[in-house]
Design a protein around this motif. Structure first.
Motif, PDB file in Angstrom:
ATOM      1  N   PHE A   1       0.855  -1.335   0.081  1.00  0.00           N
ATOM      2  CA  PHE A   1       0.096  -0.057   0.149  1.00  0.00           C
ATOM      3  C   PHE A   1       0.690   1.343   0.218  1.00  0.00           C
ATOM      4  CE2 PHE A   1      -2.224  -3.400   1.999  1.00  0.00           C
ATOM      5  CZ  PHE A   1      -3.737  -3.354   1.302  1.00  0.00           C
ATOM      6  N   ASP A   2       0.398   2.383  -0.438  1.00  0.00           N
ATOM      7  CA  ASP A   2       1.147   3.697  -0.763  1.00  0.00           C
ATOM      8  C   ASP A   2       0.203   4.879  -0.717  1.00  0.00           C
ATOM      9  OD1 ASP A   2       3.194   5.119  -0.930  1.00  0.00           O
ATOM     10  OD2 ASP A   2       3.740   4.527  -3.206  1.00  0.00           O
ATOM     11  N   ASP A   3       0.683   5.996  -0.271  1.00  0.00           N
ATOM     12  CA  ASP A   3       0.116   7.351  -0.747  1.00  0.00           C
ATOM     13  C   ASP A   3      -1.159   7.416   0.330  1.00  0.00           C
ATOM     14  OD1 ASP A   3       2.301   7.969  -2.326  1.00  0.00           O
ATOM     15  OD2 ASP A   3       1.233   7.577  -4.152  1.00  0.00           O
ATOM     16  N   TRP A   4      -1.135   6.935   1.324  1.00  0.00           N
ATOM     17  CA  TRP A   4      -2.580   7.101   2.194  1.00  0.00           C
ATOM     18  C   TRP A   4      -2.942   8.572   2.468  1.00  0.00           C
ATOM     19  CZ3 TRP A   4      -3.932   2.350   4.247  1.00  0.00           C
ATOM     20  CH2 TRP A   4      -2.946   1.366   4.269  1.00  0.00           C
ATOM     21  N   LYS A   5      -4.194   8.590   2.313  1.00  0.00           N
ATOM     22  CA  LYS A   5      -4.918   9.816   2.661  1.00  0.00           C
ATOM     23  C   LYS A   5      -6.416   9.540   3.631  1.00  0.00           C
ATOM     24  CE  LYS A   5      -6.978  14.289   1.254  1.00  0.00           C
ATOM     25  NZ  LYS A   5      -7.306  15.134   0.150  1.00  0.00           N
ATOM     26  N   MET A   6      -6.239   9.540   4.778  1.00  0.00           N
ATOM     27  CA  MET A   6      -7.382   9.021   5.622  1.00  0.00           C
ATOM     28  C   MET A   6      -8.502   9.935   5.647  1.00  0.00           C
ATOM     29  SD  MET A   6      -6.948   6.164   6.617  1.00  0.00           S
ATOM     30  CE  MET A   6      -5.523   4.712   6.360  1.00  0.00           C
TER      31      MET A   6
ATOM     32  N   LEU B   1      -6.072   5.878  -1.240  1.00  0.00           N
ATOM     33  CA  LEU B   1      -4.809   5.366  -1.273  1.00  0.00           C
ATOM     34  C   LEU B   1      -4.315   4.686  -2.689  1.00  0.00           C
ATOM     35  CD1 LEU B   1      -5.090   1.923   0.328  1.00  0.00           C
ATOM     36  CD2 LEU B   1      -7.088   3.209  -0.194  1.00  0.00           C
ATOM     37  N   SER B   2      -3.018   4.370  -2.636  1.00  0.00           N
ATOM     38  CA  SER B   2      -2.591   3.616  -3.879  1.00  0.00           C
ATOM     39  C   SER B   2      -2.174   2.288  -3.501  1.00  0.00           C
ATOM     40  CB  SER B   2      -1.400   4.225  -4.566  1.00  0.00           C
ATOM     41  OG  SER B   2      -1.728   5.652  -4.983  1.00  0.00           O
ATOM     42  N   VAL B   3      -2.437   1.245  -4.132  1.00  0.00           N
ATOM     43  CA  VAL B   3      -2.534  -0.098  -4.072  1.00  0.00           C
ATOM     44  C   VAL B   3      -1.643  -0.709  -5.156  1.00  0.00           C
ATOM     45  CG1 VAL B   3      -3.557  -2.405  -3.622  1.00  0.00           C
ATOM     46  CG2 VAL B   3      -4.641  -0.385  -3.014  1.00  0.00           C
TER      47      VAL B   3
ATOM     48  N   VAL C   1      -6.858   4.279  -5.475  1.00  0.00           N
ATOM     49  CA  VAL C   1      -8.237   3.633  -5.257  1.00  0.00           C
ATOM     50  C   VAL C   1      -8.923   4.821  -4.141  1.00  0.00           C
ATOM     51  CG1 VAL C   1      -9.507   2.040  -3.701  1.00  0.00           C
ATOM     52  CG2 VAL C   1      -7.415   1.296  -5.336  1.00  0.00           C
ATOM     53  N   LYS C   2      -9.978   5.041  -4.355  1.00  0.00           N
ATOM     54  CA  LYS C   2     -10.872   6.058  -3.495  1.00  0.00           C
ATOM     55  C   LYS C   2     -12.116   5.433  -3.239  1.00  0.00           C
ATOM     56  CE  LYS C   2     -12.501  10.995  -3.606  1.00  0.00           C
ATOM     57  NZ  LYS C   2     -12.638  12.151  -4.618  1.00  0.00           N
ATOM     58  N   SER C   3     -12.542   5.538  -1.905  1.00  0.00           N
ATOM     59  CA  SER C   3     -13.664   4.843  -1.166  1.00  0.00           C
ATOM     60  C   SER C   3     -14.657   5.941  -1.377  1.00  0.00           C
ATOM     61  CB  SER C   3     -13.377   4.797   0.052  1.00  0.00           C
ATOM     62  OG  SER C   3     -13.549   5.923   0.875  1.00  0.00           O
TER      63      SER C   3
ATOM     64  N   ILE D   1       3.064  19.723   7.723  1.00  0.00           N
ATOM     65  CA  ILE D   1       1.970  18.680   7.212  1.00  0.00           C
ATOM     66  C   ILE D   1       2.611  17.366   6.858  1.00  0.00           C
ATOM     67  CG2 ILE D   1       0.393  18.289   5.554  1.00  0.00           C
ATOM     68  CD1 ILE D   1      -0.437  20.291   7.578  1.00  0.00           C
ATOM     69  N   GLY D   2       4.115  17.416   6.387  1.00  0.00           N
ATOM     70  CA  GLY D   2       4.679  16.158   6.081  1.00  0.00           C
ATOM     71  C   GLY D   2       4.817  15.423   7.452  1.00  0.00           C
ATOM     72  N   VAL D   3       5.244  15.994   8.482  1.00  0.00           N
ATOM     73  CA  VAL D   3       5.322  15.109   9.688  1.00  0.00           C
ATOM     74  C   VAL D   3       4.004  14.552   9.914  1.00  0.00           C
ATOM     75  CG1 VAL D   3       6.043  15.215  11.903  1.00  0.00           C
ATOM     76  CG2 VAL D   3       7.342  16.496  10.489  1.00  0.00           C
ATOM     77  N   LEU D   4       2.913  15.108   9.798  1.00  0.00           N
ATOM     78  CA  LEU D   4       1.436  14.693  10.203  1.00  0.00           C
ATOM     79  C   LEU D   4       1.364  13.421   9.329  1.00  0.00           C
ATOM     80  CD1 LEU D   4      -0.781  17.753  10.724  1.00  0.00           C
ATOM     81  CD2 LEU D   4      -0.075  16.053  12.386  1.00  0.00           C
ATOM     82  N   ASP D   5       1.622  13.667   7.978  1.00  0.00           N
ATOM     83  CA  ASP D   5       1.472  12.531   6.987  1.00  0.00           C
ATOM     84  C   ASP D   5       2.290  11.448   7.273  1.00  0.00           C
ATOM     85  OD1 ASP D   5      -0.491  14.030   5.809  1.00  0.00           O
ATOM     86  OD2 ASP D   5       1.088  14.695   4.034  1.00  0.00           O
ATOM     87  N   LYS D   6       3.511  11.518   7.692  1.00  0.00           N
ATOM     88  CA  LYS D   6       4.283  10.473   8.042  1.00  0.00           C
ATOM     89  C   LYS D   6       4.059   9.713   9.186  1.00  0.00           C
ATOM     90  CE  LYS D   6       8.814  11.089   7.360  1.00  0.00           C
ATOM     91  NZ  LYS D   6      10.108  11.473   7.378  1.00  0.00           N
ATOM     92  N   THR D   7       3.206  10.505  10.268  1.00  0.00           N
ATOM     93  CA  THR D   7       3.063   9.539  11.618  1.00  0.00           C
ATOM     94  C   THR D   7       1.969   8.923  11.313  1.00  0.00           C
ATOM     95  OG1 THR D   7       1.728  11.668  12.063  1.00  0.00           O
ATOM     96  CG2 THR D   7       4.097  11.486  13.159  1.00  0.00           C
ATOM     97  N   GLU D   8       0.966   9.450  10.313  1.00  0.00           N
ATOM     98  CA  GLU D   8      -0.037   8.608   9.972  1.00  0.00           C
ATOM     99  C   GLU D   8       0.043   7.593   9.183  1.00  0.00           C
ATOM    100  OE1 GLU D   8      -4.853   9.924   9.019  1.00  0.00           O
ATOM    101  OE2 GLU D   8      -3.405  10.707   7.745  1.00  0.00           O
ATOM    102  N   PHE D   9       0.866   7.592   8.215  1.00  0.00           N
ATOM    103  CA  PHE D   9       1.132   6.530   7.255  1.00  0.00           C
ATOM    104  C   PHE D   9       1.962   5.253   7.932  1.00  0.00           C
ATOM    105  CE2 PHE D   9       4.430   4.770   4.598  1.00  0.00           C
ATOM    106  CZ  PHE D   9       3.630   3.807   3.661  1.00  0.00           C
TER     107      PHE D   9
END
Length: 590
Positions: A173-178, A232-234, A262-264, A553-561
């Motif tokens: 999995f790659d490029d998460w966006k929750m 996200l990207s799968v 992929v987009k839900s 924002i990059g650190v936020l993304d990194k912690t979430e991913f």
């Protein structure tokens, strides 16, 4: 001949590291260590300058030639270039034939722009040809946001599952966006870093499904509140459709990895307000709750401490519970309560208890009533408010040490001990005292006007000071803003301890809370409106430099991913440093 054998043996036992010599910012690439022998105890280097997306992946190759067997083992990581510059990856180590051997050091140059990275040889060329980006057709690969209910009361629990459905082989999995979950108070129930796939039949079709994340939501505002889609990207592995395949691929079947975005779906939740008739002691909680109050003793002496415990337990968002507003007798001094939590989060929601412990100090002897106690909450299953009550405690206070000096009672032993009792009786003093002249009058004299003006001035100063204290107490926004940095550093200190204990998921959650709570307190952003887009907008309005906002924002993304990415435990040091630096930089410019 012996020298030739030794030379061949030495060559066969080299641990060789390979990777592209130059990559673009944000590009995914692979690093491989290979040894042409049977090795064990492979130790990878610390990779802090790149984002680890996968690995270590191990593969073994064996060949028989003229009756002789040769073997090679390779270990690989999938990395992403996170920042520009030239970086080095230290040598790896492996045990071969009882000896520890080390690999060569790698140097990788990360560039910006669309320029094609040179170098990397055959491995980079193969990666480029075997990885392509396609869009999901929604039939063999899709994501869903599933909720337990689409209509709920304010503060009522909603369970949300973020799931992936696939009929193809998922590699990574790659490029998460929750979803931002704006308008909700959210708490994760899952802490697994690896997504486990299982079979599920939908409309007669078998899918492999994986729970990416499960959360418990509590609505914070009424009306139609929308849960944003998950993106996200799968990376999937499919049979190659290239007609130019080799005879070997045509016989055994060739495969290639492709990257699919992929987009839900999004979900609309109808949040209902509370009905009329809200009690005055309403706690703000929705669920099923109970209250229990206890006093550690029924008799005591003045100036001795008594402990009162008030425990609220049951199902509901206990994290949002505030200390109840209790009335105490004026002769009892009360200290701010100490809070103790026994709260757990599961798929059934938040449950447990929160205890408030008060320290009471009666200053005078007497019989006192502590209580009664009442606690109100909203029961969504019944659709009405409920109140839990408990009778008051009787507290008997006997005279203790130190009370006599503080007591208003007077012990009259002799005329020298007589003090002012009311307003018109004083002991008549005896002796010769000077008398004032009849021509001297206090009325309209300087001391007369001073005596009148001084209380007025003192009263004006008192009012001014009281107003100042009230304004300071009411200005919660400024108070929170002042304390934002200190609270964030406390959370990072806690995260550092989790790092030392190797608690990866808890570490990233604590760093994420440090960043989000800092922005919420510093810039007065309501919890229900807190999102990455909102943070970015507020920082821009405060004239924070763009590179500082991007880093934050990059650190936020990194912690979430990182909570889902394999190998995230190896990045905790760099994430901690980046989070601390991001907060300091924002503080310097905001």
């Amino acid at each position: 001949m012996l020298g030739m054998l030794l030379s061949v043996s030495s060559f066969a036992q080299n641990l060789t590291a390979s990777a592209p010599s130059q990559v673009q910012l944000g590009q995914r690439f692979q690093v491989t260590w290979q040894v042409d022998a049977n090795g064990s105890n492979f130790t990878a280097p610390q990779i802090s300058d790149f984002q680890v997306l996968g690995g270590p992946n191990q593969s073994t190759s064996m060949q028989y030639v003229n009756g002789s067997m040769s073997q090679s083992i390779s270990f690989s990581f999938v990395l992403r270039a996170a920042k520009e510059g030239e970086f080095a990856i230290a040598p790896a180590k492996i045990k071969v034939g009882g000896q520890i051997i080390s690999s060569n050091e790698l140097k990788i140059n990360v560039i910006k722009g669309q320029q094609q990275a040179s170098g990397g040889g055959q491995q980079q060329s193969q990666q480029k040809s075997n990885t392509q980006t396609t869009s999901s057709d929604g039939k063999d690969l899709f994501a869903k946001v599933e909720v337990s209910k689409r209509s709920a009361y304010l503060g009522e629990k909603i369970t949300v599952d973020l799931k992936i459905y696939s009929r193809v082989t998922i590699v990574n999995f790659d490029d998460w966006k929750m979803p931002s979950f704006e308008g909700f108070w959210s708490k994760e129930t899952t802490s697994n870093q690896q997504i486990q796939l299982q079979n599920e039949v939908i409309d007669g079709v078998m899918y492999q499904t994986g729970l990416i994340k499960q959360l418990i939501l509590y609505p914070q505002k009424t009306g139609d509140v929308v849960i944003d889609p998950m993106e996200l990207s799968v990376i999937v592995r499919e049979r190659s459709s290239n007609r130019g395949r080799s005879v070997f691929d045509q016989f055994f079947g060739g495969y290639e990895d492709s990257k699919r975005p992929v987009k839900s779906n999004s979900v609309k939740i109808k949040v209902k307000p509370y009905p009329a008739g809200k009690p005055g002691d309403f706690s703000g909680l929705t669920g099923k709750l109970e209250m229990n109050a206890s006093l550690d003793r029924a008799e005591t002496k003045s100036n001795e401490a008594v402990n009162l415990k008030v425990t609220i337990s049951g199902d509901g968002n206990l994290y949002q519970l505030q200390a109840p507003d209790l009335d105490f007798p004026p002769d009892i001094e009360v200290y701010d309560p100490k809070t103790a939590d026994n709260i757990k989060v599961s798929t059934n929601g938040i449950s447990g208890s929160r205890t408030f412990e008060y320290v009471l100090i009666p200053r005078y002897a007497g019989d006192f009533k502590i209580g009664p106690f009442s606690f109100s909450y909203f029961d969504p299953s019944a659709g009405k408010f409920k109140t839990v009550t408990q009778e008051a405690f009787d507290l008997i206070v006997e005279k203790g040490e130190g009370e006599e000096a503080a007591s208003p009672a007077v012990n009259i032993a002799n005329k020298e001990d007589i003090r002012l009792i009311g307003s018109d009786i004083r002991y008549i003093k005896q002796g010769q005292y000077p008398l004032l002249s009849g021509n001297s009058f206090f009325y309209r004299s300087v001391p007369f006007y001073a005596a009148i003006g001084f209380p007025v001035l003192l009263f004006a100063l008192f009012l001014g000071y009281a107003q100042y204290q009230k304004s300071q107490g009411n200005d919660l926004v400024r108070l929170k803003s002042k304390r934002a940095t200190g609270l964030a550093k406390k959370r990072l200190t806690k995260a550092e301890k989790l790092w030392d204990d190797n608690q990866t998921a808890s570490f990233y959650e604590e760093v994420f809370k440090a960043l989000t709570d800092y922005t919420a307190d510093k810039f007065s952003i309501p919890v229900s409106a807190l999102s990455k887009d909102k943070i970015k907008s507020v920082l821009a309005d405060k004239n924070v430099p763009e590179e500082t906002v991007t880093a934050f924002i990059g650190v936020l993304d990194k912690t979430e991913f990182a909570r889902f990415a394999p190998g995230a435990d190896k990045e905790m040091g760099s994430v901690y440093d980046e989070a601390l630096e991001a907060i300091v930089n924002v503080e310097n410019h905001a």
